[in-house]
Write a protein that holds these residues in place. Structure first.
Motif, PDB file in Angstrom:
ATOM      1  N   THR A  18       0.806  -1.188   0.032  1.00 16.32           N
ATOM      2  CA  THR A  18      -0.126   0.013  -0.034  1.00 16.32           C
ATOM      3  C   THR A  18       0.880   1.312  -0.121  1.00 16.32           C
ATOM      4  O   THR A  18       1.998   1.103   0.269  1.00 16.32           O
ATOM      5  N   PRO A  19       0.267   2.525  -0.324  1.00 15.25           N
ATOM      6  CA  PRO A  19       1.165   3.503  -0.230  1.00 15.25           C
ATOM      7  C   PRO A  19       1.906   3.582   1.314  1.00 15.25           C
ATOM      8  O   PRO A  19       3.070   4.286   1.316  1.00 15.25           O
ATOM      9  N   ALA A  20       1.026   3.526   2.330  1.00 16.38           N
ATOM     10  CA  ALA A  20       1.550   3.676   3.638  1.00 16.38           C
ATOM     11  C   ALA A  20       2.765   2.701   3.745  1.00 16.38           C
ATOM     12  O   ALA A  20       3.707   3.105   4.355  1.00 16.38           O
ATOM     13  N   GLU A  21       2.561   1.372   3.442  1.00 14.84           N
ATOM     14  CA  GLU A  21       3.624   0.442   3.410  1.00 14.84           C
ATOM     15  C   GLU A  21       5.017   0.801   2.675  1.00 14.84           C
ATOM     16  O   GLU A  21       6.039   0.686   2.949  1.00 14.84           O
ATOM     17  N   LEU A  22       4.667   1.490   1.326  1.00 18.50           N
ATOM     18  CA  LEU A  22       5.733   2.130   0.518  1.00 18.50           C
ATOM     19  C   LEU A  22       6.703   3.151   1.387  1.00 18.50           C
ATOM     20  O   LEU A  22       7.869   3.205   1.230  1.00 18.50           O
ATOM     21  N   THR A  23       5.708   3.865   1.946  1.00 13.92           N
ATOM     22  CA  THR A  23       6.602   5.182   2.647  1.00 13.92           C
ATOM     23  C   THR A  23       7.197   4.657   3.618  1.00 13.92           C
ATOM     24  O   THR A  23       8.473   5.173   4.033  1.00 13.92           O
ATOM     25  N   LEU A  24       6.760   3.498   4.501  1.00 18.61           N
ATOM     26  CA  LEU A  24       7.448   2.939   5.670  1.00 18.61           C
ATOM     27  C   LEU A  24       8.860   2.318   5.072  1.00 18.61           C
ATOM     28  O   LEU A  24       9.943   2.457   5.478  1.00 18.61           O
ATOM     29  N   MET A  25       8.632   1.499   3.905  1.00 22.79           N
ATOM     30  CA  MET A  25       9.765   1.018   3.204  1.00 22.79           C
ATOM     31  C   MET A  25      10.608   2.206   3.026  1.00 22.79           C
ATOM     32  O   MET A  25      12.040   1.979   3.101  1.00 22.79           O
ATOM     33  N   LEU A  26      10.576   3.281   2.510  1.00 25.07           N
ATOM     34  CA  LEU A  26      11.218   4.384   2.070  1.00 25.07           C
ATOM     35  C   LEU A  26      12.061   4.739   3.557  1.00 25.07           C
ATOM     36  O   LEU A  26      13.328   5.070   3.563  1.00 25.07           O
ATOM     37  N   TYR A  27      11.360   4.763   4.641  1.00 24.67           N
ATOM     38  CA  TYR A  27      12.044   5.202   5.392  1.00 24.67           C
ATOM     39  C   TYR A  27      13.059   4.281   6.153  1.00 24.67           C
ATOM     40  O   TYR A  27      14.350   4.717   6.374  1.00 24.67           O
ATOM     41  N   ALA A  49      30.716   5.743   1.538  1.00 23.13           N
ATOM     42  CA  ALA A  49      29.719   6.944   2.243  1.00 23.13           C
ATOM     43  C   ALA A  49      29.148   7.668   1.343  1.00 23.13           C
ATOM     44  O   ALA A  49      27.975   7.903   1.531  1.00 23.13           O
ATOM     45  N   ASN A  50      29.775   8.154   0.334  1.00 18.68           N
ATOM     46  CA  ASN A  50      29.186   8.975  -0.682  1.00 18.68           C
ATOM     47  C   ASN A  50      27.795   8.455  -1.430  1.00 18.68           C
ATOM     48  O   ASN A  50      27.145   9.188  -1.636  1.00 18.68           O
ATOM     49  N   LEU A  51      28.280   7.400  -1.661  1.00 18.69           N
ATOM     50  CA  LEU A  51      27.112   6.505  -2.795  1.00 18.69           C
ATOM     51  C   LEU A  51      26.147   6.141  -1.668  1.00 18.69           C
ATOM     52  O   LEU A  51      24.925   6.655  -2.157  1.00 18.69           O
ATOM     53  N   ASN A  52      26.398   5.876  -0.677  1.00 14.56           N
ATOM     54  CA  ASN A  52      25.039   5.757   0.400  1.00 14.56           C
ATOM     55  C   ASN A  52      24.400   6.973   0.814  1.00 14.56           C
ATOM     56  O   ASN A  52      23.212   6.872   0.941  1.00 14.56           O
ATOM     57  N   ILE A  53      25.023   8.101   1.128  1.00 16.57           N
ATOM     58  CA  ILE A  53      24.429   9.355   1.578  1.00 16.57           C
ATOM     59  C   ILE A  53      23.711   9.729   0.319  1.00 16.57           C
ATOM     60  O   ILE A  53      22.447  10.112   0.619  1.00 16.57           O
ATOM     61  N   GLN A  54      24.087   9.545  -0.908  1.00 13.85           N
ATOM     62  CA  GLN A  54      23.363  10.149  -2.020  1.00 13.85           C
ATOM     63  C   GLN A  54      22.168   9.229  -2.146  1.00 13.85           C
ATOM     64  O   GLN A  54      21.174   9.763  -2.543  1.00 13.85           O
ATOM     65  N   LYS A  55      22.123   7.987  -2.002  1.00 16.04           N
ATOM     66  CA  LYS A  55      20.774   7.065  -1.778  1.00 16.04           C
ATOM     67  C   LYS A  55      19.904   7.719  -1.282  1.00 16.04           C
ATOM     68  O   LYS A  55      18.706   7.646  -1.320  1.00 16.04           O
ATOM     69  N   ALA A  56      20.246   8.012   0.447  1.00 13.70           N
ATOM     70  CA  ALA A  56      19.474   8.387   1.243  1.00 13.70           C
ATOM     71  C   ALA A  56      18.662   9.675   0.780  1.00 13.70           C
ATOM     72  O   ALA A  56      17.737   9.998   0.731  1.00 13.70           O
ATOM     73  N   GLU A  57      19.683  10.769   0.076  1.00  7.16           N
ATOM     74  CA  GLU A  57      19.189  11.911  -0.378  1.00  7.16           C
ATOM     75  C   GLU A  57      18.072  11.938  -1.408  1.00  7.16           C
ATOM     76  O   GLU A  57      17.254  12.408  -1.459  1.00  7.16           O
ATOM     77  N   LYS A  58      18.332  10.886  -2.162  1.00  7.17           N
ATOM     78  CA  LYS A  58      17.392  10.447  -3.437  1.00  7.17           C
ATOM     79  C   LYS A  58      16.044  10.359  -2.839  1.00  7.17           C
ATOM     80  O   LYS A  58      15.009  10.470  -3.259  1.00  7.17           O
ATOM     81  N   ILE A  59      15.935   9.230  -1.567  1.00 11.47           N
ATOM     82  CA  ILE A  59      14.739   8.925  -1.133  1.00 11.47           C
ATOM     83  C   ILE A  59      14.098  10.198  -0.442  1.00 11.47           C
ATOM     84  O   ILE A  59      12.894  10.266  -0.622  1.00 11.47           O
ATOM     85  N   ILE A  60      14.965  11.066   0.074  1.00 14.60           N
ATOM     86  CA  ILE A  60      14.413  12.167   0.488  1.00 14.60           C
ATOM     87  C   ILE A  60      13.607  13.147  -0.542  1.00 14.60           C
ATOM     88  O   ILE A  60      12.600  13.611  -0.148  1.00 14.60           O
ATOM     89  N   THR A  61      14.364  13.220  -1.536  1.00 20.77           N
ATOM     90  CA  THR A  61      13.900  13.935  -2.754  1.00 20.77           C
ATOM     91  C   THR A  61      12.511  13.150  -3.206  1.00 20.77           C
ATOM     92  O   THR A  61      11.608  14.034  -3.375  1.00 20.77           O
ATOM     93  N   HIS A  62      12.498  12.011  -3.148  1.00 21.69           N
ATOM     94  CA  HIS A  62      11.208  11.198  -3.493  1.00 21.69           C
ATOM     95  C   HIS A  62      10.045  11.712  -2.644  1.00 21.69           C
ATOM     96  O   HIS A  62       8.824  11.674  -3.086  1.00 21.69           O
ATOM     97  N   LEU A  63      10.389  11.358  -1.414  1.00 25.48           N
ATOM     98  CA  LEU A  63       9.300  11.701  -0.355  1.00 25.48           C
ATOM     99  C   LEU A  63       8.634  13.210  -0.574  1.00 25.48           C
ATOM    100  O   LEU A  63       7.638  13.238  -0.476  1.00 25.48           O
ATOM    101  N   ARG A  64       9.516  13.928  -0.768  1.00 29.56           N
ATOM    102  CA  ARG A  64       9.174  15.424  -0.867  1.00 29.56           C
ATOM    103  C   ARG A  64       8.462  15.596  -2.060  1.00 29.56           C
ATOM    104  O   ARG A  64       7.393  16.336  -2.036  1.00 29.56           O
ATOM    105  N   SER A  65       8.469  14.714  -2.979  1.00 34.01           N
ATOM    106  CA  SER A  65       7.922  14.915  -4.241  1.00 34.01           C
ATOM    107  C   SER A  65       6.416  14.309  -4.310  1.00 34.01           C
ATOM    108  O   SER A  65       5.615  14.676  -4.951  1.00 34.01           O
ATOM    109  N   THR A  66       6.450  13.547  -3.461  1.00 32.89           N
ATOM    110  CA  THR A  66       4.999  12.977  -3.072  1.00 32.89           C
ATOM    111  C   THR A  66       4.334  13.801  -2.360  1.00 32.89           C
ATOM    112  O   THR A  66       2.906  13.360  -1.939  1.00 32.89           O
ATOM    113  N   LEU A  67       4.573  14.657  -1.704  1.00 34.67           N
ATOM    114  CA  LEU A  67       3.606  15.242  -0.805  1.00 34.67           C
ATOM    115  C   LEU A  67       2.464  16.045  -1.292  1.00 34.67           C
ATOM    116  O   LEU A  67       2.738  16.745  -2.465  1.00 34.67           O
TER     117      LEU A  67
END
Length: 124
Positions: A18-27, A49-67
């Motif tokens: 569900t969308p709620a479960e997907l959000t949980l997976m993103l967190y 370190a760089n690669l994984n911080i960038q992956k976290a940043e991409k998820i944050i960007t995605h979460l912001r885009s779904t607001l």
């Protein structure tokens, strides 16, 4: 073969969530990538370190885009995501695991609150 089975399971889990479960997976993804980034910093593996911080940043960007800003709480989430994203950028520039730990506190708080809302059946 087990790798393919695991990948198929993971894809099915995502496709049926569900969308709620997907959000949980993103967190959970942000938490995972931040933890790997911390390991990278501790190992002095700057690329890891760089690669994984960038992956976290991409998820944050995605979460912001779904607001959905028709709901007032979206602005609050946007402010949190903006702050967390900025802290991730600073952590990446400085390779500072303390900043990543701070980010993890915020994300774990969001994740735990999200789980509670899901438990109460307020969202799907």
């Amino acid at each position: 073969m087990p790798v393919n089975a695991a990948a198929a399971y993971q894809n099915n889990k995502i496709n049926t969530a569900t969308p709620a479960e997907l959000t949980l997976m993103l967190y959970e993804g942000i938490i995972k990538f931040c933890n790997i980034a911390i390991i990278g910093i501790e190992e002095n593996d700057i690329n890891k370190a760089n690669l994984n911080i960038q992956k976290a940043e991409k998820i944050i960007t995605h979460l912001r885009s779904t607001l959905d800003f028709k709901y007032p709480v979206a602005k609050d989430f946007d402010n949190i995501y903006d702050y967390v994203f900025d802290r991730l950028v600073q952590a990446n520039i400085r390779k500072d695991k303390d900043i990543i730990e701070e980010v993890l506190e915020h994300i774990r708080g969001l994740r735990d609150s999200w789980k509670e809302v899901m438990k109460k059946g307020n969202i799907r």
